[in-house]
Design an enzyme around this catalytic site. Structure first.
Site, PDB file in Angstrom:
ATOM      1  N   GLY A  46      11.086  12.511  -2.316  1.00 27.30           N
ATOM      2  CA  GLY A  46      10.719  13.860  -2.732  1.00 27.30           C
ATOM      3  C   GLY A  46       9.252  13.968  -3.059  1.00 27.30           C
ATOM      4  CG  ASP A  48       4.887  15.411   0.228  1.00 27.67           C
ATOM      5  OD1 ASP A  48       5.748  15.169   1.085  1.00 27.67           O
ATOM      6  OD2 ASP A  48       4.808  16.476  -0.374  1.00 27.67           O
ATOM      7  CG  HIS A  73      -7.607   1.911   7.155  1.00 31.28           C
ATOM      8  ND1 HIS A  73      -7.818   0.560   7.277  1.00 31.28           N
ATOM      9  CD2 HIS A  73      -7.306   2.377   8.385  1.00 31.28           C
ATOM     10  CE1 HIS A  73      -7.647   0.220   8.546  1.00 31.28           C
ATOM     11  NE2 HIS A  73      -7.339   1.302   9.243  1.00 31.28           N
ATOM     12  CG  HIS A  76      -9.800   1.766   1.541  1.00 32.72           C
ATOM     13  ND1 HIS A  76     -10.358   0.802   0.750  1.00 32.72           N
ATOM     14  CD2 HIS A  76      -8.757   1.171   2.170  1.00 32.72           C
ATOM     15  CE1 HIS A  76      -9.687  -0.336   0.905  1.00 32.72           C
ATOM     16  NE2 HIS A  76      -8.709  -0.137   1.767  1.00 32.72           N
ATOM     17  CG  ASP A 193      -9.013  -7.353   2.118  1.00 33.24           C
ATOM     18  OD1 ASP A 193      -7.939  -7.195   1.512  1.00 33.24           O
ATOM     19  OD2 ASP A 193      -9.129  -7.214   3.357  1.00 33.24           O
ATOM     20  CG  HIS A 368      -6.333  -6.870   5.832  1.00 31.55           C
ATOM     21  ND1 HIS A 368      -7.100  -6.212   4.897  1.00 31.55           N
ATOM     22  CD2 HIS A 368      -5.461  -5.958   6.320  1.00 31.55           C
ATOM     23  CE1 HIS A 368      -6.697  -4.951   4.801  1.00 31.55           C
ATOM     24  NE2 HIS A 368      -5.704  -4.770   5.658  1.00 31.55           N
ATOM     25  CG  HIS A 390      -8.550  -4.281  -1.414  1.00 32.97           C
ATOM     26  ND1 HIS A 390      -9.466  -4.241  -0.399  1.00 32.97           N
ATOM     27  CD2 HIS A 390      -8.946  -3.362  -2.312  1.00 32.97           C
ATOM     28  CE1 HIS A 390     -10.381  -3.336  -0.678  1.00 32.97           C
ATOM     29  NE2 HIS A 390     -10.089  -2.788  -1.841  1.00 32.97           N
ATOM     30  CG  ASP A 444       5.303  18.739  -3.021  1.00 33.84           C
ATOM     31  OD1 ASP A 444       4.944  18.617  -1.834  1.00 33.84           O
ATOM     32  OD2 ASP A 444       6.186  19.519  -3.385  1.00 33.84           O
TER      33      ASP A 444
END
Ligand SMILES: [Zn+2]
Ligand SMILES: [Zn+2]
Length: 556
Positions: A46, A48, A73, A76, A193, A368, A390, A444
């Site tokens: 429910g 988003d 991405h 980010h 990362d 990665h 990350h 949402d």
């Protein structure tokens, strides 16, 4: 808070996957690195999207000078529209990154007010006490940078997402020299990362997929459908190139795929030979031996192009026996069930499906760094302090262990969680400090025009707009509805005009179900999502409210 200390305040992406955000503060000036989102887990049905809680930035809003973006991405840049609506500061990013941001802001009607500043690798921006240099890194999308932030207390390097690809598809290699230059001058702290720290060796070059791709394209008896992330410009380029080499033309299906292709092409970042693109309306009737279709939906997102194609519910393409479908992306943990269900639908239609974990080598390499690349980076930068970012805690932990093993960190290796700041003091120390407000905000993204109201906590959302639970009984075998759907609401409508709307909402559900194919009806992930979307649209129009909609399917 001391006026001459430097704070690094992670607001997302440490101890969790996605929603990356790190604030750097010196005296009364703050820059924010990345503003990502996270796709909700199943228990957040429910909702988003999920974005970081920016209470800390809001409390210090007069200090926030800029948001710096490492790459395009969603984890980010995805939270940018929700944050800029509240905190309108300049946003720095490379050409492609800002092109995607621009499109998001346009959708949210925020573009006019936004201050976007394009930068390129090698350039430097002066922002308050910070001098930021952008260093080119390789990854699964294009135009990615790491940041070297010179502060009064020393240099902070933030890698963004990276792998060290010696033969990138666009010919622009990882800038090892820049990292070495900073390493030689001395780096106060490296934030790096951790996504692939569990993988030994080197991550293969993006180019490694091309040989296998060509094999499959040549062997394919009919149509080829390739699904990859729409931001994977390198991958899309290779599909275009291999299609051409094997005498096939190319079609694009799915909104994000078409949009990103057009953006990348208009910036000259995607080479598409003239006359090689089949128009969407011609894809269906095009000679199946002469076409490759790029479709979005690798993660079996319920309304995505590939999901619809797999249940024969896409107006541009009907898949058939002997067609080939290649999932050129990793299966993101949490999505396995939905993806394998989609793959089952395809196999039922006697389609040849190639995917990660399938019977043949996957047509995908990660974006990665694996362990050996992470070691190289640590050796080049030789920071005083090292902070893995990350990743979930296990990944941060193992990245710390890897750094320990390499022995390139002069001072300390520090494990942080989102919300837990680190203070670098003028005498060269680094200390973990009391947590600041941080966490997840559920959004949402339904009605884009009410941007002020979009950033809301789930509790406020519930108390203002309530909950609607449609309960539908479906026969697992026939896909028929057992009885008329029930709708339970809480805190949604006053009872007088509520009856009428609920009665008509039932009809919306019945229409949705009747309009679905037999396979969709028995694929509960898909049918729930369709009901949720249709009901949301209907209720929003009727009531101007956006209740949380949680469809429940009873098997009868
Ligand atoms: Zn990335
Ligand atoms: Zn990322």
């Amino acid at each position: 808070m001391s006026q001459n200390s430097l704070w690094a305040i992670p607001l997302g992406g440490l101890g969790e996957f996605g929603m990356n955000m790190l604030a750097l503060r010196y005296a009364d000036e703050i820059v924010v690195i990345d503003a990502g989102l996270m796709f909700p887990e199943q228990e957040l049905l429910g909702v988003d999207i999920v974005i970081p809680d920016i209470t800390y930035l809001r409390q210090n809003r007069h200090m926030v000078r800029a948001i710096l973006l490492t790459h395009a991405h969603e984890d980010h840049i995805g939270a940018i529209p929700y944050i800029l609506g509240d905190l309108n500061v300049p946003v720095y990013g490379t050409q492609f990154t800002l092109a995607l941001v621009r499109k998001k802001l346009e959708e949210h009607a925020l573009l006019d007010k936004a201050d976007l500043r394009e930068v390129a690798p090698g350039q430097t921006s002066s922002i308050g006490p910070f001098q930021v240099e952008y260093l080119h890194v390789t990854h699964s999308t294009i135009d990615c940078v790491a940041l070297a932030v010179r502060t009064p207390l020393g240099v902070i390097i933030h890698t963004g997402d990276f792998k060290i690809d010696p033969t990138p598809v666009d010919g622009r290699p990882f800038d090892l020299h820049a990292f070495a230059r900073y390493g030689a001058q001395g780096v106060l702290a490296l934030f790096s990362d951790s996504t692939n720290v569990e993988r030994p060796g080197f991550t293969p070059s993006e180019r490694a997929v091309v040989v296998r791709m060509e094999e499959l394209f040549r062997a394919a008896p009919r149509r080829v459908v390739v699904s990859c992330f729409s931001s994977s410009v390198h991958r899309i380029q290779q599909v275009i190139d291999v299609a051409r080499a094997t005498g096939r033309k190319i079609g694009f299906i799915g909104r994000s795929m078409v949009d990103n292709m057009e953006i990348a092409h208009s910036l000259g970042k995607l080479r598409i030979p003239d006359g090689s693109v089949v128009r969407p309306q011609d894809i269906r009737s095009f000679d199946p031996n002469k076409i490759v279709i790029l479709a979005s939906g690798t993660q079996a997102e319920p309304m995505s192009a590939l999901s619809r194609i797999s249940v024969d519910n896409h107006r541009m393409l009907t898949i058939a026996e002997g067609d080939t479908v290649i999932l050129s992306a990793r299966i993101i943990p949490g999505n396995e069930k939905a993806i394998f269900r989609m793959i089952d639908h395809l196999f039922r239609r006697r389609v040849l499906v190639y995917y990660e974990g399938g019977r043949s080598a996957p047509i995908h390499v990660s974006g990665h760094a694996s362990q050996e690349e992470q070691k190289i980076l640590l050796q080049l930068v030789r920071p005083k302090y090292f902070v893995p970012i990350h990743g979930e805690f296990r990944q941060l932990f193992q990245h710390a262990a890897l750094a320990e093993q390499v022995g390139a960190v002069g001072g300390e290796i520090l494990l942080l969680d989102s919300g837990h700041p680190l203070e670098f003091t003028a005498d060269g120390g680094a200390y973990k400090r009391e947590p600041v407000p941080a966490g997840r905000v559920l959004v949402d993204s339904g009605s884009l025009e009410e941007i002020e109201e979009v950033v809301i906590r789930d509790r406020q959302h519930l108390s203002a707009d309530g909950v609607v639970v449609p309960i539908i009984a479906i026969d697992k075998n026939t896909g028929m509805m057992g009885t008329a759907p029930e709708i339970v609401t809480r805190g949604f409508l006053p009872s007088d005009d509520g009856q009428e709307i609920v009665a008509r909402a039932r009809e919306v559900i019945i229409k949705t179900i009747e309009g679905s194919s037999a396979e969709e009806k028995t694929d509960w992930g898909v049918i729930k999502e369709k009901i949720r979307v249709d009901l949301k649209r209907y209720l929003n129009k009727q009531t101007a409210k956006r209740p949380l909609i949680l469809p429940v399917i009873l098997e009868v």
